[in-house]
Design a protein around this motif. Structure first.
Motif, PDB file in Angstrom:
ATOM      1  N   ASP A   1      24.445 -62.128 -27.363  1.00 28.50           N
ATOM      2  CA  ASP A   1      24.697 -61.134 -28.408  1.00 28.50           C
ATOM      3  C   ASP A   1      25.736 -60.087 -28.016  1.00 28.50           C
ATOM      4  O   ASP A   1      26.046 -59.199 -28.809  1.00 28.50           O
ATOM      5  CB  ASP A   1      23.393 -60.416 -28.763  1.00 28.50           C
ATOM      6  N   ARG A   2      26.330 -60.187 -26.833  1.00 27.24           N
ATOM      7  CA  ARG A   2      27.288 -59.162 -26.421  1.00 27.24           C
ATOM      8  C   ARG A   2      28.599 -59.218 -27.222  1.00 27.24           C
ATOM      9  O   ARG A   2      29.302 -58.231 -27.329  1.00 27.24           O
ATOM     10  CB  ARG A   2      27.591 -59.332 -24.936  1.00 27.24           C
ATOM     11  N   TRP A   3      28.984 -60.354 -27.814  1.00 27.21           N
ATOM     12  CA  TRP A   3      30.234 -60.434 -28.611  1.00 27.21           C
ATOM     13  C   TRP A   3      30.181 -59.554 -29.842  1.00 27.21           C
ATOM     14  O   TRP A   3      31.211 -59.164 -30.393  1.00 27.21           O
ATOM     15  CB  TRP A   3      30.497 -61.874 -29.032  1.00 27.21           C
TER      16      TRP A   3
ATOM     17  N   ILE B   1      29.335 -56.514 -29.947  1.00 27.66           N
ATOM     18  CA  ILE B   1      29.872 -55.185 -29.632  1.00 27.66           C
ATOM     19  C   ILE B   1      31.390 -55.176 -29.808  1.00 27.66           C
ATOM     20  O   ILE B   1      31.957 -54.280 -30.433  1.00 27.66           O
ATOM     21  CB  ILE B   1      29.478 -54.798 -28.181  1.00 27.66           C
TER      22      ILE B   1
ATOM     23  N   GLY C   1      20.019 -61.995 -24.433  1.00 26.33           N
ATOM     24  CA  GLY C   1      20.841 -60.793 -24.360  1.00 26.33           C
ATOM     25  C   GLY C   1      22.303 -61.108 -24.115  1.00 26.33           C
ATOM     26  O   GLY C   1      23.186 -60.482 -24.667  1.00 26.33           O
ATOM     27  N   ASN C   2      22.611 -62.091 -23.310  1.00 27.46           N
ATOM     28  CA  ASN C   2      24.003 -62.458 -23.028  1.00 27.46           C
ATOM     29  C   ASN C   2      24.697 -63.017 -24.250  1.00 27.46           C
ATOM     30  O   ASN C   2      25.898 -62.813 -24.455  1.00 27.46           O
ATOM     31  CB  ASN C   2      24.030 -63.480 -21.893  1.00 27.46           C
TER      32      ASN C   2
END
Length: 268
Positions: free
Chosen positions: A18-20, A22, A15-16
């Motif tokens: 894939d935050r880019w 957004i 999960g961490n």
């Protein structure tokens, strides 16, 4: 317990990462909005464009051209000047063509008249030289710059001097009578050989001597024959323009001369 914490951390890592996405999606959205706004602002209003074009065309059609000495678009330019005549081929031929032809023909006639006078002058001098047996003292030639009359120094001067011999006066007076009615410049040029002047000479060098000899001939025409001084020019060239070989006596004698050239040039 440690195994349980490790599994929890490993489960949070995907999960961490894939935050880019957004932030990237927000940037793409903003760029899309920017280009949409630019496109919307750049759209041409054809109605307003046609109105402006028609207004400019009407202004230029009704305006008085400044290039034709008119009053311009505002009606205030060159109001006190006279307009040029209409561009009409017939008017141009009438107003300017005939005038230009007249000026050209007058100049051509002047050159032709001058050329006829020069040829007549040459013929008269040649007959005078032949009648008086002066073939070894006076030489006449038709050159590109004019009619050249070459006078030997033996005919005009004593060695090393610039005072005219008394025997040269009749010939110079004859030339003066021929020059009197000519409307063309006359050049008088003095020349010497390459032998330096003597120590007792009143002249510093051949430059001084050649200039003094040319001036003596000029003075005869102006002071004694009263010819117009504005028609004459004179110069001394020393030995810089030889007509013969300075290594021989015959060549040096040929170089010691005064050339009088009636120029092919109309007076201003």
């Amino acid at each position: 317990m440690r195994a349980r914490v490790s599994r929890r951390r490993r489960g949070q890592e995907p999960g961490n990462r894939d935050r880019w996405l957004i932030t990237y999606a927000d940037l793409i959205t903003l760029l899309l909005i920017f280009f949409v706004m630019m496109f919307a602002m750049s759209r041409l209003d054809t109605t307003k464009y046609d109105d402006v074009t028609q207004a400019l065309q009407n202004s230029f059609r009704s305006g008085d051209s400044i290039l034709e000495m008119g009053s311009g678009l505002t009606g205030t330019a060159d109001v006190n000047t006279t307009r040029n005549p209409p561009s009409n081929p017939e008017d141009e031929r009438t107003n300017t063509g005939s005038e230009g032809a007249d000026v050209l023909s007058q100049r051509e006639l002047a050159f032709r008249q001058q050329e006829q006078e020069l040829q007549e002058l040459m013929g008269v001098i040649q007959r005078y030289v032949s009648d008086n047996n002066l073939q070894n003292q006076i030489f006449v030639a038709d050159e590109p710059r004019g009619i050249s009359i070459t006078l030997s120094d033996r005919f005009l001067f004593d060695p090393g001097r610039a005072a005219l011999k008394s025997g040269s006066a009749p010939t110079l007076a004859k030339l003066a009578s021929l020059f009197r009615d000519l409307n063309t410049p006359i050049s008088i040029e003095g020349h010497t050989d390459n032998v330096p002047v003597g120590n007792g000479s009143v002249y510093r060098d051949n430059w001084d001597l050649s200039g003094a000899r040319a001036l003596s001939v000029l003075r005869f025409f102006i002071d004694r024959e009263h010819l117009d001084p504005t028609h004459f020019q004179y110069a001394g060239y020393a030995d810089t323009r030889p007509a013969g070989d300075n290594s021989t006596e015959a060549g040096r004698q040929k170089n010691r001369r005064v050339e009088i050239t009636v120029l092919r040039q109309l007076q201003q």
